[in-house]
Design a protein around this motif. Sequence first.
Motif, PDB file in Angstrom:
ATOM      1  N   PRO A 164     -42.660  23.524   3.639  1.00 28.50           N
ATOM      2  CA  PRO A 164     -41.921  23.854   4.745  1.00 28.50           C
ATOM      3  C   PRO A 164     -40.848  24.312   4.535  1.00 28.50           C
ATOM      4  O   PRO A 164     -39.283  24.028   3.856  1.00 28.50           O
ATOM      5  CB  PRO A 164     -42.399  22.678   4.944  1.00 28.50           C
ATOM      6  N   CYS A 165     -39.972  24.936   5.893  1.00 29.03           N
ATOM      7  CA  CYS A 165     -39.092  25.280   6.575  1.00 29.03           C
ATOM      8  C   CYS A 165     -38.729  25.340   7.684  1.00 29.03           C
ATOM      9  O   CYS A 165     -39.894  25.521   8.456  1.00 29.03           O
ATOM     10  CB  CYS A 165     -38.566  26.797   5.289  1.00 29.03           C
ATOM     11  N   ALA A 166     -37.394  25.290   7.988  1.00 30.42           N
ATOM     12  CA  ALA A 166     -37.191  24.169   9.552  1.00 30.42           C
ATOM     13  C   ALA A 166     -35.983  25.166   9.728  1.00 30.42           C
ATOM     14  O   ALA A 166     -35.356  25.394   8.813  1.00 30.42           O
ATOM     15  CB  ALA A 166     -37.205  22.552   9.725  1.00 30.42           C
ATOM     16  N   ILE A 167     -36.252  26.376  10.736  1.00 30.76           N
ATOM     17  CA  ILE A 167     -35.275  26.406  11.400  1.00 30.76           C
ATOM     18  C   ILE A 167     -34.405  26.089  12.632  1.00 30.76           C
ATOM     19  O   ILE A 167     -35.462  26.082  13.375  1.00 30.76           O
ATOM     20  CB  ILE A 167     -35.520  28.742  11.431  1.00 30.76           C
ATOM     21  N   ILE A 168     -33.345  25.729  12.561  1.00 32.00           N
ATOM     22  CA  ILE A 168     -32.811  25.255  13.514  1.00 32.00           C
ATOM     23  C   ILE A 168     -31.495  26.305  14.517  1.00 32.00           C
ATOM     24  O   ILE A 168     -30.704  25.974  14.019  1.00 32.00           O
ATOM     25  CB  ILE A 168     -32.498  23.763  12.903  1.00 32.00           C
ATOM     26  N   GLY A 169     -32.101  26.222  15.981  1.00 28.74           N
ATOM     27  CA  GLY A 169     -30.961  26.911  16.523  1.00 28.74           C
ATOM     28  C   GLY A 169     -30.470  26.132  17.696  1.00 28.74           C
ATOM     29  O   GLY A 169     -30.365  25.316  17.425  1.00 28.74           O
ATOM     30  N   PRO A 170     -30.075  26.731  18.436  1.00 34.38           N
ATOM     31  CA  PRO A 170     -30.659  28.692  19.160  1.00 34.38           C
ATOM     32  C   PRO A 170     -30.073  29.586  18.295  1.00 34.38           C
ATOM     33  O   PRO A 170     -28.699  28.959  17.637  1.00 34.38           O
ATOM     34  CB  PRO A 170     -30.476  28.762  20.423  1.00 34.38           C
ATOM     35  N   TYR A 171     -29.644  30.890  17.870  1.00 29.79           N
ATOM     36  CA  TYR A 171     -29.071  31.624  17.599  1.00 29.79           C
ATOM     37  C   TYR A 171     -28.262  31.969  18.713  1.00 29.79           C
ATOM     38  O   TYR A 171     -28.434  33.184  19.456  1.00 29.79           O
ATOM     39  CB  TYR A 171     -30.690  32.757  17.303  1.00 29.79           C
ATOM     40  N   LYS A 172     -27.225  31.757  18.433  1.00 31.62           N
ATOM     41  CA  LYS A 172     -26.306  32.633  19.790  1.00 31.62           C
ATOM     42  C   LYS A 172     -24.636  32.789  18.503  1.00 31.62           C
ATOM     43  O   LYS A 172     -24.204  32.145  17.649  1.00 31.62           O
ATOM     44  CB  LYS A 172     -25.761  30.470  20.452  1.00 31.62           C
ATOM     45  N   PRO A 173     -23.978  33.967  18.955  1.00 31.53           N
ATOM     46  CA  PRO A 173     -23.619  34.150  18.181  1.00 31.53           C
ATOM     47  C   PRO A 173     -22.082  32.936  18.101  1.00 31.53           C
ATOM     48  O   PRO A 173     -21.596  32.160  18.648  1.00 31.53           O
ATOM     49  CB  PRO A 173     -22.776  35.256  18.683  1.00 31.53           C
ATOM     50  N   PHE A 174     -21.495  32.792  16.691  1.00 33.02           N
ATOM     51  CA  PHE A 174     -20.669  31.526  15.825  1.00 33.02           C
ATOM     52  C   PHE A 174     -20.814  29.687  16.358  1.00 33.02           C
ATOM     53  O   PHE A 174     -20.242  29.631  16.399  1.00 33.02           O
ATOM     54  CB  PHE A 174     -19.199  32.651  16.360  1.00 33.02           C
ATOM     55  N   ARG A 175     -22.470  29.928  16.402  1.00 35.52           N
ATOM     56  CA  ARG A 175     -22.843  28.815  16.960  1.00 35.52           C
ATOM     57  C   ARG A 175     -23.122  28.577  15.674  1.00 35.52           C
ATOM     58  O   ARG A 175     -24.307  29.379  14.884  1.00 35.52           O
ATOM     59  CB  ARG A 175     -23.528  28.301  17.937  1.00 35.52           C
ATOM     60  N   LYS A 176     -23.119  27.431  14.570  1.00 39.37           N
ATOM     61  CA  LYS A 176     -24.343  26.559  13.712  1.00 39.37           C
ATOM     62  C   LYS A 176     -25.695  27.321  13.955  1.00 39.37           C
ATOM     63  O   LYS A 176     -25.899  26.467  14.147  1.00 39.37           O
ATOM     64  CB  LYS A 176     -24.012  25.540  13.352  1.00 39.37           C
ATOM     65  N   LEU A 177     -26.458  27.783  12.938  1.00 40.98           N
ATOM     66  CA  LEU A 177     -28.085  28.272  12.777  1.00 40.98           C
ATOM     67  C   LEU A 177     -28.107  27.337  11.406  1.00 40.98           C
ATOM     68  O   LEU A 177     -27.755  27.479  10.471  1.00 40.98           O
ATOM     69  CB  LEU A 177     -28.341  29.686  12.879  1.00 40.98           C
ATOM     70  N   LYS A 178     -28.654  26.151  11.290  1.00 39.45           N
ATOM     71  CA  LYS A 178     -29.397  25.708  10.096  1.00 39.45           C
ATOM     72  C   LYS A 178     -30.703  26.275   9.836  1.00 39.45           C
ATOM     73  O   LYS A 178     -31.472  26.286  10.826  1.00 39.45           O
ATOM     74  CB  LYS A 178     -29.651  24.251  10.296  1.00 39.45           C
ATOM     75  N   VAL A 179     -31.247  26.835   8.451  1.00 36.59           N
ATOM     76  CA  VAL A 179     -32.172  26.526   8.134  1.00 36.59           C
ATOM     77  C   VAL A 179     -32.526  25.545   6.493  1.00 36.59           C
ATOM     78  O   VAL A 179     -31.410  25.723   5.650  1.00 36.59           O
ATOM     79  CB  VAL A 179     -31.887  28.424   7.024  1.00 36.59           C
ATOM     80  N   VAL A 180     -33.721  24.998   6.480  1.00 37.99           N
ATOM     81  CA  VAL A 180     -33.647  23.565   6.133  1.00 37.99           C
ATOM     82  C   VAL A 180     -35.265  23.873   4.969  1.00 37.99           C
ATOM     83  O   VAL A 180     -36.575  23.911   5.279  1.00 37.99           O
ATOM     84  CB  VAL A 180     -33.553  22.363   6.840  1.00 37.99           C
ATOM     85  N   PHE A 181     -35.175  24.105   4.088  1.00 31.75           N
ATOM     86  CA  PHE A 181     -36.396  24.039   2.784  1.00 31.75           C
ATOM     87  C   PHE A 181     -36.384  22.466   2.750  1.00 31.75           C
ATOM     88  O   PHE A 181     -35.892  22.267   2.320  1.00 31.75           O
ATOM     89  CB  PHE A 181     -35.688  24.979   1.909  1.00 31.75           C
ATOM     90  N   GLY A 182     -37.506  21.969   2.522  1.00 30.34           N
ATOM     91  CA  GLY A 182     -38.398  20.606   2.335  1.00 30.34           C
ATOM     92  C   GLY A 182     -38.684  20.451   0.954  1.00 30.34           C
ATOM     93  O   GLY A 182     -38.800  21.943   0.755  1.00 30.34           O
ATOM     94  N   PRO A 183     -39.172  19.444   0.729  1.00 27.98           N
ATOM     95  CA  PRO A 183     -39.620  19.895  -0.464  1.00 27.98           C
ATOM     96  C   PRO A 183     -41.010  20.103  -0.537  1.00 27.98           C
ATOM     97  O   PRO A 183     -41.136  19.848   0.146  1.00 27.98           O
ATOM     98  CB  PRO A 183     -39.381  17.944  -1.623  1.00 27.98           C
TER      99      PRO A 183
END
Length: 194
Positions: free
Chosen positions: A141-160
């Motif tokens: 599973p993979c969670a993309i945690i946004g939003p896509y806003k320039p210079f704001r952090k975006l997380k991509v999380v890979f689970g077990p």
Amino acid sequence: MSFYTFARAIVKSVIKPLYRIETIGLEHFPKEGGVLLCANHIDNLDPPVVGFTAPRPVYFMAKAELFKNPLMRKLMINIQAFPVKRGMSDREALRTGLKYLKDGEVVGLFPEGTRSKSGEIGKGLAGAGFFALRSNAHIVPCAIIGPYKPFRKLKVVFGPPIDFTEMRNNKVSAEVATEAIMSEIKKLKDQNLR
């Protein structure tokens, strides 16, 4: 150097600093064997972002419309995408995905089938469950945690990887299998919101 590797490096050099992308959980990603990589879908940039944050090359299932234009078709094939007709059971796409998984490759899917306008995780389509049940691939599973806003952090999380042994043995439906995958993606998102 393959076109895929070249394109991945270019995209990463532009998008990673722009969206301050943080990748979490790479240690969970199987180093070998077939992997079904399932992520939530919030933006058109999700495929390239998941593609360059994943530690192995990813074959993405992409909507068939993207393959109609000959130039676009060539590009899609070179970046390891394969077409799926939306809104119907596309046997050819299912066969292609299963072949990649059996060959030990990584197949990337966005089970929701379309972007979530609100950013909330929606209901997944049965295709993800089909691949999970019909292959012996690791289900990541993979969670993309946004939003896509320039210079704001975006997380991509890979689970077990999700243990699918029981579901495969009990021959659950593809819908039930997809629900289990979406539930894990949601859990990952909730755990990493801060």
